[in-house]
Scaffold this active site. Structure first.
Site, PDB file in Angstrom:
ATOM      1  CG  ASP A  90      -2.096   0.785   1.204  1.00 22.22           C
ATOM      2  OD1 ASP A  90      -2.381   1.339   0.131  1.00 22.22           O
ATOM      3  OD2 ASP A  90      -2.803   0.858   2.230  1.00 22.22           O
ATOM      4  CD  GLU A 189     -11.482   2.269   3.706  1.00 25.83           C
ATOM      5  OE1 GLU A 189     -10.464   2.146   2.986  1.00 25.83           O
ATOM      6  OE2 GLU A 189     -11.424   2.474   4.932  1.00 25.83           O
TER       7      GLU A 189
HETATM    8  O1  KIV Z   1      -4.574   0.109   4.761  1.00 30.73           O
HETATM    9  C1  KIV Z   1      -5.431  -0.765   4.655  1.00 30.73           C
HETATM   10  O2  KIV Z   1      -5.474  -1.725   5.430  1.00 30.73           O
HETATM   11  C2  KIV Z   1      -6.401  -0.644   3.583  1.00 30.73           C
HETATM   12  C3  KIV Z   1      -7.559  -1.586   3.569  1.00 30.73           C
HETATM   13  C4  KIV Z   1      -8.449  -1.323   4.701  1.00 30.73           C
HETATM   14  C5  KIV Z   1      -8.267  -1.597   2.278  1.00 30.73           C
HETATM   15  O3  KIV Z   1      -6.260   0.192   2.742  1.00 30.73           O
END
Ligand code: KIV
Length: 272
Positions: A90, A189
């Protein structure tokens, strides 16, 4: 313990095919080597190394303080487990928003330094050029629309999106633009359930919901939420599958009792 037979690697193509086969996709977050191993043994389709790490491991109040260094370290730990599940890193706040060059440079670090197989970044129509540029460099991109935590102040808090026509229209157009830009999947989300169903029908790539109802192609939850390890607050969409804190507290209490009473260590636990 007998080892389970190794699963076939979930590649990007297989991940996308699941939508076309009508197979629901299960995704959980993971931030460390051992949790990644356990979740992989359980048969999870993808492990998202989310920037939620800031809140659930570091005690931050938001995802804003999460840095590239933190994300690369956690992604690397997860990738070292060599899971069959797809590993998605991410991209943290301001690691891709400032410029296309910054986005490509940082996305590449997830792949070449940390061992991720894909990256996720937040934003709709306004992020299309970034998604296209990163995807054009051969890096699989997962989009993320709805209530995107890196823009929480703009939404005035964690509010459900897609409740009015303007928001609904923006989300549907964003989803189609993200797909067209080359994303392989997208997270929805906190999206009103009917709107999430409409988005899911409008794109060929899988939608992975979190607080977006049952009609998404898959679901993602934060591992610390489903195990009770994040106990500061529980969103409506979270289902608790385990309560680990009382087990940890009990183990610690027994250890303390044994140390204080001289019951630990025994001779068997010592080098005599
Ligand atoms: O950072 C995270 O865990 C996320 C998920 C909740 C989709 O972006």
């Amino acid at each position: 313990m007998t080892e389970k037979p190794r699963r076939k690697k979930v590649a990007i193509t297989g991940f996308v095919e699941k939508k076309h086969k009508g197979e629901k996709i299960a995704v959980l977050t993971a931030y460390d080597f051992f949790t990644a191993r356990f979740l992989d043994r359980a048969g999870i389709d993808a492990l998202l190394v989310g920037d939620s790490v800031g809140m659930v491991l570091y005690g931050e109040k938001s995802t804003y303080p999460v840095t590239m260094e933190m994300m690369l370290a956690h992604t690397s730990a997860v990738a070292k487990a060599e899971p069959a599940a797809l590993v998605i890193g991410d991209m943290p706040y301001m690691s891709y928003q400032p410029s296309l060059k910054t986005a490509v440079k940082n996305a590449a670090k997830f792949i070449s330094e940390a061992g991720a197989e894909a990256v996720k970044l937040e934003g709709g129509i306004e992020m299309v050029a970034t998604i296209r540029r990163v995807a054009d460099c051969g890096i699989p991109v997962m989009g993320h629309i709805g209530m995107t935590p890196q823009s929480i102040h703009r939404f005035g808090g964690a509010k459900v999106q897609g409740r009015n026509e303007k928001s609904r229209q923006y989300l549907i157009e964003s989803a189609q633009a993200i797909e067209e830009a080359g994303a392989f999947a997208m997270v929805l989300e906190l999206v009103q359930a009917d709107c999430a169903r409409e988005i899911t029908a409008a794109v060929k790539i899988p939608t992975i919901g979190i607080g977006a109802g049952k009609d998404c192609d898959g679901q993602v939850l934060v591992i610390n939420d489903i195990t009770g390890m994040y106990d500061i607050f529980q969103p409506k969409f979270v289902r608790r599958y385990a309560e680990l804190p009382p087990l940890i507290e009990k183990a610690a209490e027994e250890f303390i009792r044994d140390v204080k009473s001289g019951n630990y260590p025994s001779d068997d636990e010592s080098f005599v």
